[in-house]
Write an enzyme that holds these catalytic residues in place. Structure first.
Site, PDB file in Angstrom:
ATOM      1  N   VAL A   1       0.817  -1.224   0.000  1.00  0.00           N
ATOM      2  CA  VAL A   1       0.000   0.000   0.000  1.00  0.00           C
ATOM      3  C   VAL A   1       0.846   1.268   0.000  1.00  0.00           C
ATOM      4  O   VAL A   1       0.349   2.348  -0.328  1.00  0.00           O
ATOM      5  CB  VAL A   1      -0.995   0.047   1.191  1.00  0.00           C
ATOM      6  CG1 VAL A   1      -2.023  -1.059   1.086  1.00  0.00           C
ATOM      7  CG2 VAL A   1      -0.287   0.031   2.536  1.00  0.00           C
TER       8      VAL A   1
ATOM      9  N   TYR B   1       5.151   5.262  16.305  1.00  0.00           N
ATOM     10  CA  TYR B   1       3.893   4.529  16.054  1.00  0.00           C
ATOM     11  C   TYR B   1       2.709   5.372  16.538  1.00  0.00           C
ATOM     12  O   TYR B   1       1.696   5.518  15.838  1.00  0.00           O
ATOM     13  CB  TYR B   1       3.916   3.180  16.761  1.00  0.00           C
ATOM     14  CG  TYR B   1       2.655   2.369  16.550  1.00  0.00           C
ATOM     15  CD1 TYR B   1       2.374   1.782  15.324  1.00  0.00           C
ATOM     16  CD2 TYR B   1       1.721   2.210  17.581  1.00  0.00           C
ATOM     17  CE1 TYR B   1       1.211   1.050  15.120  1.00  0.00           C
ATOM     18  CE2 TYR B   1       0.551   1.481  17.383  1.00  0.00           C
ATOM     19  CZ  TYR B   1       0.304   0.901  16.150  1.00  0.00           C
ATOM     20  OH  TYR B   1      -0.859   0.189  15.956  1.00  0.00           O
TER      21      TYR B   1
HETATM   22  N1  NAD Z   1      -2.665  -6.137  17.052  1.00  0.00           N
HETATM   23  C1  NAD Z   1      -2.750  -5.092  17.855  1.00  0.00           C
HETATM   24  O1  NAD Z   1      -2.508  -5.195  19.062  1.00  0.00           O
HETATM   25  C2  NAD Z   1      -3.189  -3.755  17.296  1.00  0.00           C
HETATM   26  C3  NAD Z   1      -3.510  -2.748  18.233  1.00  0.00           C
HETATM   27  C4  NAD Z   1      -3.911  -1.507  17.753  1.00  0.00           C
HETATM   28  C5  NAD Z   1      -3.980  -1.289  16.391  1.00  0.00           C
HETATM   29  N2  NAD Z   1      -3.653  -2.272  15.509  1.00  0.00           N
HETATM   30  C6  NAD Z   1      -3.727  -1.959  14.088  1.00  0.00           C
HETATM   31  O2  NAD Z   1      -4.567  -2.903  13.444  1.00  0.00           O
HETATM   32  C7  NAD Z   1      -4.183  -3.003  12.078  1.00  0.00           C
HETATM   33  C8  NAD Z   1      -4.120  -4.469  11.712  1.00  0.00           C
HETATM   34  O3  NAD Z   1      -3.208  -5.083  12.587  1.00  0.00           O
HETATM   35  P1  NAD Z   1      -3.242  -6.646  12.962  1.00  0.00           P
HETATM   36  O4  NAD Z   1      -3.133  -6.725  14.425  1.00  0.00           O
HETATM   37  O5  NAD Z   1      -4.337  -7.333  12.250  1.00  0.00           O
HETATM   38  O6  NAD Z   1      -1.807  -7.024  12.377  1.00  0.00           O
HETATM   39  P2  NAD Z   1      -1.283  -8.172  11.418  1.00  0.00           P
HETATM   40  O7  NAD Z   1       0.186  -7.962  11.379  1.00  0.00           O
HETATM   41  O8  NAD Z   1      -1.837  -9.488  11.812  1.00  0.00           O
HETATM   42  O9  NAD Z   1      -1.929  -7.768  10.010  1.00  0.00           O
HETATM   43  C9  NAD Z   1      -1.509  -6.618   9.318  1.00  0.00           C
HETATM   44  C10 NAD Z   1      -1.610  -6.895   7.834  1.00  0.00           C
HETATM   45  O10 NAD Z   1      -1.190  -5.702   7.149  1.00  0.00           O
HETATM   46  C11 NAD Z   1      -0.355  -6.089   6.096  1.00  0.00           C
HETATM   47  N3  NAD Z   1       0.542  -5.013   5.718  1.00  0.00           N
HETATM   48  C12 NAD Z   1       1.506  -4.440   6.499  1.00  0.00           C
HETATM   49  N4  NAD Z   1       2.187  -3.534   5.781  1.00  0.00           N
HETATM   50  C13 NAD Z   1       1.630  -3.532   4.532  1.00  0.00           C
HETATM   51  C14 NAD Z   1       1.908  -2.826   3.341  1.00  0.00           C
HETATM   52  N5  NAD Z   1       2.905  -1.928   3.258  1.00  0.00           N
HETATM   53  N6  NAD Z   1       1.139  -3.064   2.249  1.00  0.00           N
HETATM   54  C15 NAD Z   1       0.150  -3.971   2.295  1.00  0.00           C
HETATM   55  N7  NAD Z   1      -0.149  -4.683   3.386  1.00  0.00           N
HETATM   56  C16 NAD Z   1       0.587  -4.472   4.492  1.00  0.00           C
HETATM   57  C17 NAD Z   1       0.415  -7.299   6.617  1.00  0.00           C
HETATM   58  O11 NAD Z   1       0.960  -8.079   5.560  1.00  0.00           O
HETATM   59  C18 NAD Z   1      -0.663  -8.035   7.402  1.00  0.00           C
HETATM   60  O12 NAD Z   1      -1.368  -8.973   6.609  1.00  0.00           O
HETATM   61  C19 NAD Z   1      -2.871  -2.239  11.938  1.00  0.00           C
HETATM   62  O13 NAD Z   1      -3.133  -0.983  11.364  1.00  0.00           O
HETATM   63  C20 NAD Z   1      -2.410  -2.061  13.368  1.00  0.00           C
HETATM   64  O14 NAD Z   1      -1.630  -0.896  13.530  1.00  0.00           O
HETATM   65  C21 NAD Z   1      -3.275  -3.509  15.930  1.00  0.00           C
END
Ligand code: NAD
Length: 239
Positions: free
Chosen positions: A50, A140
């Site tokens: 992305v 972050y």
């Molecule tokens: N897991 C947590 O504790 C948490 C807490 C707060 C916010 N978030 C947010 O939730 C969202 C999803 O996180 P998650 O926990 O499902 O994580 P995850 O790592 O399981 O999934 C994230 C997905 O995003 C994809 N991704 C990352 N960089 C990318 C790029 N440059 N282009 C395309 N795809 C890309 C990864 O390949 C992965 O499939 C994120 O924005 C994260 O910041 C997560």
């Protein structure tokens, strides 16, 4: 009428749960991720980083070309960085903003004219780190603060066009994202104990709990909500 969505970060974690919930409701979903997305009924997988220039236009364009409409954009792709500020480099800063912020802006910009035609909506995945201070997450937290503020800005700018713009702010969610953060910690067991004790419900959220909140923010049941940052954090920011 079949609704159409774009979901980024769709290969695993929260994004995959969103894709599964949307397709179960009959949505057709262009599911974008830099890792391959498992195919399924109603899913158009797109392997794309992305942060690449042109990615937003390509992904949004695919939905509109293939299905003729766009009803929902879920900006969910994101990366984490837990690092004390004095150890955080300019490259860390640029790399995180390049994934967590600029694509969110670009995808919104590409999608909004199409969403105005369907009176659709945007749901961004922010974080509690964008709402409150948490040690060792300076960059972050800045990226997620930017997502929170873009959500509010666009909610106001596009309200008259009938487009709603909301965000979820998850606390710790039990996904690979947290596993990787813990593995990078010098003391993973202590890191997990700290995480759990900071969440009043005493556990991490599941990715599907966050997905349900995202789907709610896209649904007619939340028609009165725009510019809302919905915490899904087991009480973290209520403390
Ligand atoms: N897991 C947590 O504790 C948490 C807490 C707060 C916010 N978030 C947010 O939730 C969202 C999803 O996180 P998650 O926990 O499902 O994580 P995850 O790592 O399981 O999934 C994230 C997905 O995003 C994809 N991704 C990352 N960089 C990318 C790029 N440059 N282009 C395309 N795809 C890309 C990864 O390949 C992965 O499939 C994120 O924005 C994260 O910041 C997560």
């Amino acid at each position: 009428m079949e609704l159409t969505a774009v979901v980024t970060g769709a290969a695993r974690g929260i994004g995959r749960c969103v894709v599964d919930r949307l397709t179960a409701q009959g949505y057709r979903v262009v599911a974008a991720d830099r890792s391959p997305v498992e195919a399924g009924d109603g899913i158009v997988p797109m392997t794309v980083d992305v942060s690449e220039p042109g990615a937003a236009e390509a992904v949004v364009g695919r939905a509109v070309d293939e299905f003729g409409r766009l009803d929902l954009l879920v900006n969910n792709a994101g990366r984490f960085l837990r690092r004390p500020v004095l150890e955080t480099t300019d490259d860390d800063f640029d790399a995180l903003f390049a994934v967590n912020v600029r694509p969110v802006f670009r995808f919104c910009r590409a999608a909004l004219p199409h969403l105005a035609q369907t009176r659709g909506s945007i749901v961004n995945t922010a974080s509690i780190s964008g709402l409150v201070g948490i040690a060792n997450q300076s960059v972050y937290a800045m990226t997620k603060g930017a997502v929170v503020q873009l959500t509010r800005q666009l909610a106001i700018e596009w309200a008259a066009s009938g487009v709603r713009v909301n965000a979820v702010a998850p606390g710790a969610v039990d996904t690979g994202f947290m596993d990787e953060a813990r593995a990078a910690d010098p003391d993973p067991a202590r890191s997990l104990a700290t995480t759990l004790s900071n969440h009043p419900i005493g556990r991490m959220s599941t990715p599907d709990e966050v997905a349900r909140a995202i789907v709610f923010l896209a649904a007619p049941e939340s028609a009165g909500l725009t510019g809302t940052i919905l915490s899904v954090d087991g009480g973290y920011v209520a403390r």
